[in-house]
Design a protein around this motif. Structure first.
Motif, PDB file in Angstrom:
ATOM      1  N   TYR A   1       0.835  -1.206   0.000  1.00 37.99           N
ATOM      2  CA  TYR A   1       0.000   0.000   0.000  1.00 37.99           C
ATOM      3  C   TYR A   1       0.870   1.256   0.000  1.00 37.99           C
ATOM      4  CZ  TYR A   1      -4.652  -2.028   0.613  1.00 37.99           C
ATOM      5  OH  TYR A   1      -5.853  -2.673   0.412  1.00 37.99           O
ATOM      6  N   ALA A   2       1.957   1.235   0.760  1.00 39.07           N
ATOM      7  CA  ALA A   2       2.824   2.411   0.855  1.00 39.07           C
ATOM      8  C   ALA A   2       3.409   2.772  -0.502  1.00 39.07           C
ATOM      9  CB  ALA A   2       3.941   2.154   1.861  1.00 39.07           C
ATOM     10  N   GLU A   3       3.785   1.766  -1.281  1.00 42.79           N
ATOM     11  CA  GLU A   3       4.459   2.038  -2.551  1.00 42.79           C
ATOM     12  C   GLU A   3       3.502   2.483  -3.654  1.00 42.79           C
ATOM     13  OE1 GLU A   3       7.821  -0.097  -3.922  1.00 42.79           O
ATOM     14  OE2 GLU A   3       8.101  -1.144  -2.020  1.00 42.79           O
ATOM     15  N   LEU A   4       2.233   2.621  -3.305  1.00 43.32           N
ATOM     16  CA  LEU A   4       1.316   3.283  -4.237  1.00 43.32           C
ATOM     17  C   LEU A   4       1.609   4.773  -4.305  1.00 43.32           C
ATOM     18  CD1 LEU A   4      -2.132   1.634  -3.371  1.00 43.32           C
ATOM     19  CD2 LEU A   4      -0.703   1.175  -5.370  1.00 43.32           C
ATOM     20  N   THR A   5       2.151   5.322  -3.217  1.00 43.48           N
ATOM     21  CA  THR A   5       2.335   6.773  -3.142  1.00 43.48           C
ATOM     22  C   THR A   5       3.755   7.200  -2.807  1.00 43.48           C
ATOM     23  OG1 THR A   5       1.595   6.708  -0.824  1.00 43.48           O
ATOM     24  CG2 THR A   5      -0.064   7.212  -2.507  1.00 43.48           C
ATOM     25  N   ILE A   6       4.631   6.272  -2.393  1.00 43.58           N
ATOM     26  CA  ILE A   6       6.020   6.637  -2.128  1.00 43.58           C
ATOM     27  C   ILE A   6       6.928   5.796  -3.015  1.00 43.58           C
ATOM     28  CG2 ILE A   6       5.469   7.241   0.258  1.00 43.58           C
ATOM     29  CD1 ILE A   6       6.944   4.689   1.125  1.00 43.58           C
ATOM     30  N   SER A   7       8.168   6.196  -3.125  1.00 47.59           N
ATOM     31  CA  SER A   7       9.118   5.491  -3.982  1.00 47.59           C
ATOM     32  C   SER A   7       9.581   4.199  -3.328  1.00 47.59           C
ATOM     33  CB  SER A   7      10.331   6.379  -4.266  1.00 47.59           C
ATOM     34  OG  SER A   7      11.066   6.617  -3.069  1.00 47.59           O
TER      35      SER A   7
ATOM     36  N   ASP B   1       4.535  12.104   0.858  1.00 47.30           N
ATOM     37  CA  ASP B   1       3.215  11.559   1.153  1.00 47.30           C
ATOM     38  C   ASP B   1       3.224  10.987   2.565  1.00 47.30           C
ATOM     39  OD1 ASP B   1       0.475  10.605  -0.099  1.00 47.30           O
ATOM     40  OD2 ASP B   1       1.281   8.918   1.034  1.00 47.30           O
ATOM     41  N   ALA B   2       2.521  11.644   3.464  1.00 46.26           N
ATOM     42  CA  ALA B   2       2.542  11.252   4.871  1.00 46.26           C
ATOM     43  C   ALA B   2       1.931   9.874   5.081  1.00 46.26           C
ATOM     44  CB  ALA B   2       1.809  12.294   5.717  1.00 46.26           C
TER      45      ALA B   2
END
Length: 343
Positions: A117-123, A180-181
């Motif tokens: 899920y995190a790598e949907l918005t962070i590198s 992205d927090a």
């Protein structure tokens, strides 16, 4: 190998699964481990370092929960095959299965899902660096949860340095602008989940009479079952199956989870946990190089500098804990203890 001795301290444990006890190293005639372990060490660092790139590619075609489910499913298949070849027996105690179910949630199902899920918005670069904070979380939690892990000045200093490294990576002086927090928080929570899982494993599964391979295989199988139940509730069946993301998920499961655990097991048995677990410090370096060169991810100066500070702090937390109370006479004599010398 029929008995699992206590795993390493969670402040130094890897984010993969139970660590086997060290066996007598294979020598080359001079009392030193065979040189071949270095190739396996490098291969393990590459496999785990590229895992964050594979997660990113997998989410280009599939939902995060589907990526996590595919990862544990293919990883389970590899370990099941290894267990069949070695004729490993499954744990019999119901309590062991219950403890493994909890371990599967905190060490596999939850962190694998959070990273996806995190790598949907962070590198993938940032995700790999967040993963390196696991020893920091583990050290902080172990001071509260494990009475034998006494704080020392060096370990407390390492915790503080590591925290400063995290702030540097996130660009705290800029107000975390451009970051992205939500995605960053999920990656850090995934790293925290590993630490929680390791404390739980150490408190509940140390001394299990089942082999490391069978414990790890069952753990991954239970994680697969957990995600098999949850994934259909929050995702729908894909309309298509794009080949590149599918191959990324297959590689993430077979290589990044199944094969990696087998290689890790062999390294710890051959050269001991201290040398084998140094692979942890190469993972963010490789994940950063892979993300920048293959995915074209942007890299500011604070990211590598902060990552280096995090790794220094994590290394300091692996110092020996303070003296623990002496055991009662006649207890613990002759028992091999796997402590902070650690994947």
């Amino acid at each position: 190998m029929t008995t699992v001795t206590p795993p390493p301290s969670p402040s130094t444990a890897p984010a993969t699964g139970p660590v086997p006890p060290p066996a007598a190293p294979h020598s080359c005639g001079h009392g030193r481990p065979a040189a071949g372990w270095r190739l396996r060490f490098a291969a393990l660092a590459l496999i785990w370092g590229f895992s964050f790139l594979l997660i990113k590619v997998g989410t280009h075609g599939y939902a995060p929960l589907q990526v996590a489910f595919g990862r544990v499913l293919f990883g389970t298949a590899v370990l099941a095959a290894a267990m069949a070849v070695r004729r490993e027996r499954l744990p019999r105690a119901v309590r062991t299965w219950a403890h493994l179910a909890v371990a599967a949630f905190f060490l596999n199902a939850l962190p694998f899902s959070l990273f996806a899920y995190a790598e949907l918005t962070i590198s993938s670069t940032l995700a790999g660096i967040c993963n390196a904070t696991s020893p920091l979380w583990g050290m902080a939690l172990s001071l509260v949860a494990l009475s034998e892990d006494r704080p020392t000045r060096r370990r407390v200093a390492g915790l503080g340095i590591g925290f400063l490294g995290v702030l540097t990576v996130l660009g705290a002086w800029q107000g975390f602008s451009g970051l992205d927090a939500g995605g960053t928080a999920m990656a850090l929570l995934a790293s925290l989940s590993y630490a929680v899982g390791w404390i739980y494993v150490r408190r509940t599964l140390a001394g299990s009479r089942s082999s490391h391979l069978s414990l790890t295989g069952v753990q991954l199988a239970l994680a697969s079952l957990q995600l098999a139940v949850v994934t259909p509730l929050f995702t729908s069946l894909p309309d298509s199956f794009p080949m590149v993301p599918l191959l990324a998920v297959v590689m993430l499961g077979t290589l990044g989870t199944g094969v990696a655990m087998l290689v890790q097991y062999g390294l710890v048995a051959e050269v001991g946990p201290t040398t084998a677990t140094m692979v942890t410090y190469f993972i963010p370096v490789i994940s950063t190089a892979a993300g920048v060169t293959l995915l074209g991810e942007q890299l500011g100066w604070n990211t590598p500098v902060g990552a280096l500070i995090v790794l220094v702090g994590a290394a300091l937390t692996q110092g020996r804990p303070g003296p623990a109370p002496a055991p009662a006479a006649g207890k613990g004599i002759g028992r091999r203890r796997v402590g902070n010398g650690r994947p």
